[in-house]
Design a protein around this motif. Structure first.
Motif, PDB file in Angstrom:
ATOM      1  N   ILE A   7      26.925  -2.015  -8.114  1.00 56.94           N
ATOM      2  CA  ILE A   7      26.840  -3.473  -8.022  1.00 56.94           C
ATOM      3  C   ILE A   7      25.389  -3.889  -8.193  1.00 56.94           C
ATOM      4  CG2 ILE A   7      27.102  -5.487  -6.524  1.00 56.94           C
ATOM      5  CD1 ILE A   7      29.531  -4.291  -5.318  1.00 56.94           C
ATOM      6  N   VAL A   8      25.146  -4.805  -9.131  1.00 58.76           N
ATOM      7  CA  VAL A   8      23.796  -5.313  -9.357  1.00 58.76           C
ATOM      8  C   VAL A   8      23.737  -6.749  -8.851  1.00 58.76           C
ATOM      9  CG1 VAL A   8      24.421  -5.866 -11.758  1.00 58.76           C
ATOM     10  CG2 VAL A   8      22.022  -5.828 -11.069  1.00 58.76           C
ATOM     11  N   LEU A   9      22.734  -7.031  -8.008  1.00 58.43           N
ATOM     12  CA  LEU A   9      22.583  -8.325  -7.354  1.00 58.43           C
ATOM     13  C   LEU A   9      21.300  -8.989  -7.845  1.00 58.43           C
ATOM     14  CD1 LEU A   9      23.392  -7.121  -3.713  1.00 58.43           C
ATOM     15  CD2 LEU A   9      25.000  -8.055  -5.395  1.00 58.43           C
ATOM     16  N   SER A  10      21.422 -10.131  -8.474  1.00 54.33           N
ATOM     17  CA  SER A  10      20.255 -10.822  -9.019  1.00 54.33           C
ATOM     18  C   SER A  10      19.434 -11.493  -7.930  1.00 54.33           C
ATOM     19  CB  SER A  10      20.710 -11.902 -10.005  1.00 54.33           C
ATOM     20  OG  SER A  10      21.214 -13.027  -9.293  1.00 54.33           O
ATOM     21  N   GLY A  11      18.242 -11.952  -8.335  1.00 59.47           N
ATOM     22  CA  GLY A  11      17.479 -12.827  -7.467  1.00 59.47           C
ATOM     23  C   GLY A  11      18.108 -14.213  -7.515  1.00 59.47           C
ATOM     24  N   GLY A  12      17.514 -15.133  -6.770  1.00 55.90           N
ATOM     25  CA  GLY A  12      18.070 -16.483  -6.760  1.00 55.90           C
ATOM     26  C   GLY A  12      17.689 -17.266  -5.518  1.00 55.90           C
ATOM     27  N   GLY A  13      16.704 -16.761  -4.775  1.00 57.66           N
ATOM     28  CA  GLY A  13      16.307 -17.463  -3.564  1.00 57.66           C
ATOM     29  C   GLY A  13      17.440 -17.538  -2.565  1.00 57.66           C
ATOM     30  N   THR A  14      17.599 -18.675  -1.942  1.00 56.91           N
ATOM     31  CA  THR A  14      18.647 -18.818  -0.926  1.00 56.91           C
ATOM     32  C   THR A  14      20.048 -18.783  -1.535  1.00 56.91           C
ATOM     33  OG1 THR A  14      18.349 -21.228  -1.034  1.00 56.91           O
ATOM     34  CG2 THR A  14      17.191 -20.051   0.702  1.00 56.91           C
ATOM     35  N   VAL A 112      10.880  -4.556  -8.757  1.00 59.67           N
ATOM     36  CA  VAL A 112       9.620  -5.222  -8.423  1.00 59.67           C
ATOM     37  C   VAL A 112       8.811  -5.366  -9.708  1.00 59.67           C
ATOM     38  CG1 VAL A 112       9.506  -4.393  -6.037  1.00 59.67           C
ATOM     39  CG2 VAL A 112       8.514  -3.010  -7.869  1.00 59.67           C
ATOM     40  N   THR A 113       7.792  -6.197  -9.655  1.00 62.15           N
ATOM     41  CA  THR A 113       6.932  -6.387 -10.824  1.00 62.15           C
ATOM     42  C   THR A 113       5.520  -5.933 -10.506  1.00 62.15           C
ATOM     43  OG1 THR A 113       8.212  -8.286 -11.605  1.00 62.15           O
ATOM     44  CG2 THR A 113       5.959  -8.073 -12.417  1.00 62.15           C
ATOM     45  N   SER A 125      12.753   5.076  -3.282  1.00 55.76           N
ATOM     46  CA  SER A 125      12.415   6.136  -2.338  1.00 55.76           C
ATOM     47  C   SER A 125      11.196   5.743  -1.517  1.00 55.76           C
ATOM     48  CB  SER A 125      12.143   7.456  -3.066  1.00 55.76           C
ATOM     49  OG  SER A 125      11.025   7.325  -3.936  1.00 55.76           O
ATOM     50  N   GLY A 126      11.014   6.432  -0.379  1.00 59.93           N
ATOM     51  CA  GLY A 126       9.880   6.161   0.484  1.00 59.93           C
ATOM     52  C   GLY A 126      10.131   4.998   1.424  1.00 59.93           C
ATOM     53  N   PRO A 127       9.071   4.435   2.002  1.00 60.64           N
ATOM     54  CA  PRO A 127       9.203   3.270   2.890  1.00 60.64           C
ATOM     55  C   PRO A 127       9.838   2.106   2.136  1.00 60.64           C
ATOM     56  CG  PRO A 127       7.044   4.260   3.125  1.00 60.64           C
ATOM     57  CD  PRO A 127       7.675   4.910   1.926  1.00 60.64           C
ATOM     58  N   ILE A 128      10.729   1.379   2.806  1.00 63.17           N
ATOM     59  CA  ILE A 128      11.499   0.360   2.088  1.00 63.17           C
ATOM     60  C   ILE A 128      11.033  -1.067   2.333  1.00 63.17           C
ATOM     61  CG2 ILE A 128      13.251   0.164   3.915  1.00 63.17           C
ATOM     62  CD1 ILE A 128      15.334  -0.254   1.702  1.00 63.17           C
ATOM     63  N   ILE A 129      10.483  -1.355   3.511  1.00 65.06           N
ATOM     64  CA  ILE A 129      10.187  -2.744   3.856  1.00 65.06           C
ATOM     65  C   ILE A 129       9.133  -3.357   2.948  1.00 65.06           C
ATOM     66  CG2 ILE A 129       9.273  -4.274   5.651  1.00 65.06           C
ATOM     67  CD1 ILE A 129      10.699  -2.580   7.724  1.00 65.06           C
ATOM     68  N   ARG A 130       8.079  -2.625   2.652  1.00 70.06           N
ATOM     69  CA  ARG A 130       7.047  -3.151   1.755  1.00 70.06           C
ATOM     70  C   ARG A 130       7.612  -3.409   0.355  1.00 70.06           C
ATOM     71  NH1 ARG A 130       1.891  -2.853   3.563  1.00 70.06           N
ATOM     72  NH2 ARG A 130       1.003  -2.779   1.481  1.00 70.06           N
ATOM     73  N   VAL A 131       8.521  -2.548  -0.074  1.00 76.77           N
ATOM     74  CA  VAL A 131       9.140  -2.724  -1.396  1.00 76.77           C
ATOM     75  C   VAL A 131      10.009  -3.974  -1.418  1.00 76.77           C
ATOM     76  CG1 VAL A 131      10.717  -1.711  -3.080  1.00 76.77           C
ATOM     77  CG2 VAL A 131       9.079  -0.258  -1.884  1.00 76.77           C
ATOM     78  N   LEU A 132      10.808  -4.170  -0.368  1.00 74.13           N
ATOM     79  CA  LEU A 132      11.651  -5.363  -0.284  1.00 74.13           C
ATOM     80  C   LEU A 132      10.798  -6.625  -0.223  1.00 74.13           C
ATOM     81  CD1 LEU A 132      14.351  -4.174   2.290  1.00 74.13           C
ATOM     82  CD2 LEU A 132      14.622  -4.421  -0.189  1.00 74.13           C
ATOM     83  N   SER A 133       9.723  -6.560   0.554  1.00 72.29           N
ATOM     84  CA  SER A 133       8.829  -7.710   0.667  1.00 72.29           C
ATOM     85  C   SER A 133       8.227  -8.060  -0.684  1.00 72.29           C
ATOM     86  CB  SER A 133       7.713  -7.407   1.665  1.00 72.29           C
ATOM     87  OG  SER A 133       8.232  -7.160   2.959  1.00 72.29           O
ATOM     88  N   ALA A 134       7.836  -7.039  -1.423  1.00 73.70           N
ATOM     89  CA  ALA A 134       7.266  -7.270  -2.753  1.00 73.70           C
ATOM     90  C   ALA A 134       8.303  -7.872  -3.693  1.00 73.70           C
ATOM     91  CB  ALA A 134       6.740  -5.957  -3.326  1.00 73.70           C
ATOM     92  N   SER A 135       9.514  -7.352  -3.651  1.00 71.35           N
ATOM     93  CA  SER A 135      10.564  -7.802  -4.562  1.00 71.35           C
ATOM     94  C   SER A 135      10.872  -9.279  -4.391  1.00 71.35           C
ATOM     95  CB  SER A 135      11.840  -6.978  -4.356  1.00 71.35           C
ATOM     96  OG  SER A 135      12.811  -7.312  -5.324  1.00 71.35           O
ATOM     97  N   ALA A 136      10.660  -9.808  -3.174  1.00 69.89           N
ATOM     98  CA  ALA A 136      10.968 -11.212  -2.894  1.00 69.89           C
ATOM     99  C   ALA A 136       9.720 -12.090  -2.841  1.00 69.89           C
ATOM    100  CB  ALA A 136      11.721 -11.309  -1.570  1.00 69.89           C
ATOM    101  N   TYR A 151      -0.756  -4.000  -6.927  1.00 65.39           N
ATOM    102  CA  TYR A 151      -0.080  -5.180  -6.396  1.00 65.39           C
ATOM    103  C   TYR A 151       1.285  -5.364  -7.067  1.00 65.39           C
ATOM    104  CZ  TYR A 151      -3.762  -7.160  -3.487  1.00 65.39           C
ATOM    105  OH  TYR A 151      -4.665  -7.396  -2.478  1.00 65.39           O
ATOM    106  N   TYR A 152       2.297  -5.556  -6.229  1.00 67.77           N
ATOM    107  CA  TYR A 152       3.651  -5.808  -6.711  1.00 67.77           C
ATOM    108  C   TYR A 152       4.132  -7.168  -6.206  1.00 67.77           C
ATOM    109  CZ  TYR A 152       3.813  -0.855  -7.940  1.00 67.77           C
ATOM    110  OH  TYR A 152       3.556   0.377  -8.482  1.00 67.77           O
ATOM    111  N   ALA A 153       4.906  -7.847  -7.045  1.00 66.28           N
ATOM    112  CA  ALA A 153       5.432  -9.160  -6.683  1.00 66.28           C
ATOM    113  C   ALA A 153       6.908  -9.253  -7.077  1.00 66.28           C
ATOM    114  CB  ALA A 153       4.607 -10.255  -7.347  1.00 66.28           C
ATOM    115  N   ASP A 154       7.427 -10.437  -7.019  1.00 69.52           N
ATOM    116  CA  ASP A 154       8.842 -10.748  -7.243  1.00 69.52           C
ATOM    117  C   ASP A 154       9.461  -9.953  -8.395  1.00 69.52           C
ATOM    118  OD1 ASP A 154      11.315 -12.025  -7.278  1.00 69.52           O
ATOM    119  OD2 ASP A 154      10.573 -13.707  -8.454  1.00 69.52           O
TER     120      ASP A 154
END
Length: 267
Positions: A7-14, A112-113, A125-136, A151-154
């Motif tokens: 399952i692939v879930l797109s971005g989209g804010g709220t 992530v970008t 892989s590895g720590p996940i919270i920083r990756v999730l934070s970057a992705s959003a 540096y990684y962003a949305d």
């Protein structure tokens, strides 16, 4: 090759709360993914689901995270962004205490970008919270996240619909796209904020829609459009839209995923 569902879930804010509704409707009908990939809000929802959290817990994360509180304001001059993404870590730790991809019940791939090299990256892989934070971390609202000196962003900037890691692992793919595009009137583009938001929406849609045909089924309710990307006051309403529309489409989803057998069904 045994049947595997991705399952692939797109971005989209709220609007990404609709993903929670879809996943819940699928689970109630015995359909659970073997792999999940997500960008931005989709990555956050995917991580909560992969960690075994309930829909209520997922909604709680988003409801109780004060996105625009002055306490999260970025006071560091050398780091761009109005709000400091690092300050949101404490809200994730409650639901992801191990802070590790390997602790998830379902494998997750996060888009992530890399803003330094200008390329899309998939992390799993590895720590996940920083990756999730970057992705959003949507610029310029939220600051980019430093991971391994980069540096990684949305994730939605360059890969808002990260289907790629699923294609090599799954026989069936279900896409959930939370940013449907509709025609707008010229009067709706009355200020710079609306124009910038519309431009970002069109760019991410353009690079996502070319992948839609690679899914066995695409879930993307038009009813999501009226909800703003950062409208935190309608989270539960968006969830209900996703849940109710998914329930309506369960017969079509099952047919598209080849569920005449029980190979993709939860035991």
């Amino acid at each position: 090759m045994d049947k595997k569902l991705g399952i692939v879930l797109s971005g989209g804010g709220t609007r990404g709360m609709a993903h929670i509704g879809l996943l819940q409707a699928l689970k109630e009908n015995g359909i659970q993914p073997d792999y999940i990939a997500g960008a931005s809000a989709g990555a956050l929802v995917g991580a909560m689901y992969a960690a075994g959290c309930t829909p209520e817990q997922s909604l709680e994360l988003f409801t109780n995270t004060p996105l625009f509180s002055w306490t999260n304001y970025n006071l560091t001059r050398w780091k761009p962004g109005l709000f400091d993404t690092e300050k949101y870590r404490k809200y994730f730790l409650r639901f992801l205490p191990d802070d590790c991809f390997d602790a998830l019940q379902t494998p997750l791939f996060v888009s992530v970008t890399d803003v330094c090299t200008g390329r899309p990256v998939i992390m799993n892989s590895g720590p996940i919270i920083r990756v999730l934070s970057a992705s959003a971390a949507v610029p310029p609202v939220f600051s980019p996240v430093l991971i391994d000196d980069t540096y990684y962003a949305d994730g939605g900037i360059m890969n808002n619909f990260p289907i790629e890691p699923l294609e090599e692992r799954c026989t069936h793919i279900l896409g959930s796209y939370a940013s449907p595009v509709r025609h707008v009137e010229a009067k709706e583009m009355w200020n710079s904020f609306n124009l910038v938001g519309r431009s970002y929406e069109l760019v991410t849609h353009a690079q996502s829609q070319v992948k839609f045909q690679r899914c066995n089924y695409l879930f993307s309710p038009d009813e999501l459009y009226p909800f703003g990307l950062l409208n935190t006051g309608k989270l539960e309403t968006v969830y209900k839209v996703g849940y109710e529309k998914a329930l309506e489409q369960i017969p079509q989803i099952k047919k598209a995923l080849g569920l005449a057998s029980d190979q993709l069904m939860a035991s």
